[in-house]
Motif scaffolding. Structure first.
Motif, PDB file in Angstrom:
ATOM      1  N   LEU A 145      -0.825  -8.592  14.903  1.00  0.00           N
ATOM      2  CA  LEU A 145       0.307  -8.280  15.787  1.00  0.00           C
ATOM      3  C   LEU A 145       1.385  -9.342  15.701  1.00  0.00           C
ATOM      4  O   LEU A 145       2.570  -9.035  15.589  1.00  0.00           O
ATOM      5  N   ASN A 146       0.984 -10.576  15.766  1.00  0.00           N
ATOM      6  CA  ASN A 146       1.929 -11.686  15.805  1.00  0.00           C
ATOM      7  C   ASN A 146       2.688 -11.854  14.489  1.00  0.00           C
ATOM      8  O   ASN A 146       3.900 -12.006  14.490  1.00  0.00           O
ATOM      9  N   GLY A 147       1.957 -11.816  13.384  1.00  0.00           N
ATOM     10  CA  GLY A 147       2.571 -12.091  12.083  1.00  0.00           C
ATOM     11  C   GLY A 147       2.880 -10.875  11.244  1.00  0.00           C
ATOM     12  O   GLY A 147       3.418 -10.979  10.150  1.00  0.00           O
ATOM     13  N   GLY A 148       2.522  -9.717  11.732  1.00  0.00           N
ATOM     14  CA  GLY A 148       2.717  -8.499  10.954  1.00  0.00           C
ATOM     15  C   GLY A 148       1.545  -8.271  10.017  1.00  0.00           C
ATOM     16  O   GLY A 148       0.585  -9.048   9.985  1.00  0.00           O
ATOM     17  N   LEU A 149       1.628  -7.211   9.258  1.00  0.00           N
ATOM     18  CA  LEU A 149       0.536  -6.840   8.365  1.00  0.00           C
ATOM     19  C   LEU A 149       1.129  -6.232   7.105  1.00  0.00           C
ATOM     20  O   LEU A 149       1.964  -5.334   7.175  1.00  0.00           O
ATOM     21  N   LYS A 150       0.718  -6.751   5.941  1.00  0.00           N
ATOM     22  CA  LYS A 150       1.163  -6.229   4.649  1.00  0.00           C
ATOM     23  C   LYS A 150      -0.054  -5.918   3.809  1.00  0.00           C
ATOM     24  O   LYS A 150      -1.089  -6.546   3.950  1.00  0.00           O
ATOM     25  N   ASN A 163     -11.280   6.137   6.941  1.00  0.00           N
ATOM     26  CA  ASN A 163     -11.487   6.538   5.548  1.00  0.00           C
ATOM     27  C   ASN A 163     -10.210   6.926   4.813  1.00  0.00           C
ATOM     28  O   ASN A 163     -10.269   7.592   3.792  1.00  0.00           O
ATOM     29  N   LYS A 164      -9.055   6.521   5.341  1.00  0.00           N
ATOM     30  CA  LYS A 164      -7.782   6.749   4.659  1.00  0.00           C
ATOM     31  C   LYS A 164      -7.177   5.390   4.348  1.00  0.00           C
ATOM     32  O   LYS A 164      -7.198   4.486   5.173  1.00  0.00           O
ATOM     33  N   GLU A 165      -6.641   5.272   3.150  1.00  0.00           N
ATOM     34  CA  GLU A 165      -6.016   4.018   2.741  1.00  0.00           C
ATOM     35  C   GLU A 165      -4.531   4.055   3.080  1.00  0.00           C
ATOM     36  O   GLU A 165      -3.848   5.047   2.836  1.00  0.00           O
ATOM     37  N   PHE A 166      -4.075   2.962   3.663  1.00  0.00           N
ATOM     38  CA  PHE A 166      -2.663   2.814   4.009  1.00  0.00           C
ATOM     39  C   PHE A 166      -2.142   1.565   3.335  1.00  0.00           C
ATOM     40  O   PHE A 166      -2.825   0.548   3.273  1.00  0.00           O
ATOM     41  N   GLU A 167      -0.933   1.660   2.829  1.00  0.00           N
ATOM     42  CA  GLU A 167      -0.296   0.473   2.259  1.00  0.00           C
ATOM     43  C   GLU A 167       1.147   0.471   2.719  1.00  0.00           C
ATOM     44  O   GLU A 167       1.886   1.430   2.538  1.00  0.00           O
ATOM     45  N   GLY A 168       1.508  -0.583   3.349  1.00  0.00           N
ATOM     46  CA  GLY A 168       2.860  -0.687   3.865  1.00  0.00           C
ATOM     47  C   GLY A 168       3.012  -2.011   4.567  1.00  0.00           C
ATOM     48  O   GLY A 168       2.320  -2.979   4.261  1.00  0.00           O
ATOM     49  N   GLU A 169       3.912  -2.019   5.516  1.00  0.00           N
ATOM     50  CA  GLU A 169       4.162  -3.253   6.242  1.00  0.00           C
ATOM     51  C   GLU A 169       4.384  -2.952   7.718  1.00  0.00           C
ATOM     52  O   GLU A 169       5.183  -2.091   8.079  1.00  0.00           O
ATOM     53  N   MET A 170       3.635  -3.647   8.552  1.00  0.00           N
ATOM     54  CA  MET A 170       3.885  -3.621   9.988  1.00  0.00           C
ATOM     55  C   MET A 170       4.624  -4.913  10.294  1.00  0.00           C
ATOM     56  O   MET A 170       4.141  -6.000   9.976  1.00  0.00           O
ATOM     57  N   PRO A 171       5.804  -4.812  10.899  1.00  0.00           N
ATOM     58  CA  PRO A 171       6.566  -6.039  11.161  1.00  0.00           C
ATOM     59  C   PRO A 171       5.899  -6.924  12.198  1.00  0.00           C
ATOM     60  O   PRO A 171       5.124  -6.456  13.036  1.00  0.00           O
ATOM     61  N   ALA A 172       6.209  -8.210  12.117  1.00  0.00           N
ATOM     62  CA  ALA A 172       5.722  -9.171  13.111  1.00  0.00           C
ATOM     63  C   ALA A 172       6.309  -8.820  14.466  1.00  0.00           C
ATOM     64  O   ALA A 172       7.424  -8.323  14.564  1.00  0.00           O
ATOM     65  N   SER A 173       5.545  -9.074  15.497  1.00  0.00           N
ATOM     66  CA  SER A 173       6.039  -8.826  16.852  1.00  0.00           C
ATOM     67  C   SER A 173       6.639 -10.106  17.415  1.00  0.00           C
ATOM     68  O   SER A 173       6.412 -11.192  16.894  1.00  0.00           O
ATOM     69  N   LYS A 174       7.374  -9.965  18.423  1.00  0.00           N
ATOM     70  CA  LYS A 174       7.913 -11.126  19.126  1.00  0.00           C
ATOM     71  C   LYS A 174       7.287 -11.176  20.519  1.00  0.00           C
ATOM     72  O   LYS A 174       7.952 -11.420  21.504  1.00  0.00           O
ATOM     73  N   LEU A 175       5.983 -10.925  20.554  1.00  0.00           N
ATOM     74  CA  LEU A 175       5.254 -10.871  21.819  1.00  0.00           C
ATOM     75  C   LEU A 175       4.652 -12.229  22.154  1.00  0.00           C
ATOM     76  O   LEU A 175       4.234 -12.972  21.264  1.00  0.00           O
TER      77      LEU A 175
END
Length: 138
Positions: free
Chosen positions: A78-83, A90-102
């Motif tokens: 959540l804090n740093g995002g996810l890439k 059972n499903k593959e995801f590839e993308g980017e979740m932006p970092a939060s400012k929480l």
């Protein structure tokens, strides 16, 4: 007259019992409720009102196994995002979740909400745990 006295006493006992929550339950309720507000403001747009995600683009938040297996890194995600690639239900995801400012408190609240909604039941995530997990982020 006696029946009304018995009914009144029984009702009073029910009210007293219902109002006696332990500190842990009170904290959970507060974090869950506030987490719902944080989720609506910061997460719902992508992950959906019911945590369903967005087809093949954004993962669902209903995978208790993923949440449980990654509970010590969720605050970092959540804090740093996810890439990169992740597998959810059972499903593959590839993308980017932006970092939060929480803040750590908001992270604890939203994690309590997410990990106890959408079919998940993982308990309270408190700020001490979030701060510990954030200190270990890479």
């Amino acid at each position: 007259m006696k029946i009304w006295l018995i009914i009144s006493a029984f009702m009073a006992m029910l009210v007293i019992t219902a109002s006696c929550q332990n500190d842990g339950q009170i904290e959970f309720n507060r974090f869950y409720s506030n987490g719902s507000v944080v989720y609506q403001a910061h997460c719902q747009n992508c992950h959906g009102a019911k945590g369903e995600g967005l087809q093949g683009l954004i993962p669902s938040l209903s995978d208790s196994t993923y949440l449980k297996n990654n509970k010590n890194t969720l605050a970092c995600q959540l804090n740093g995002g996810l890439k990169g690639k992740i597998t959810i239900l059972n499903k593959e995801f590839e993308g980017e979740m932006p970092a939060s400012k929480l803040s750590p408190l908001e992270i604890a609240q939203v994690l309590t909400y997410v990990t106890n909604s959408f079919g998940n039941k993982l308990g309270t995530v408190n700020t001490d745990r979030v701060n510990t997990d954030l200190a270990k982020c890479k």
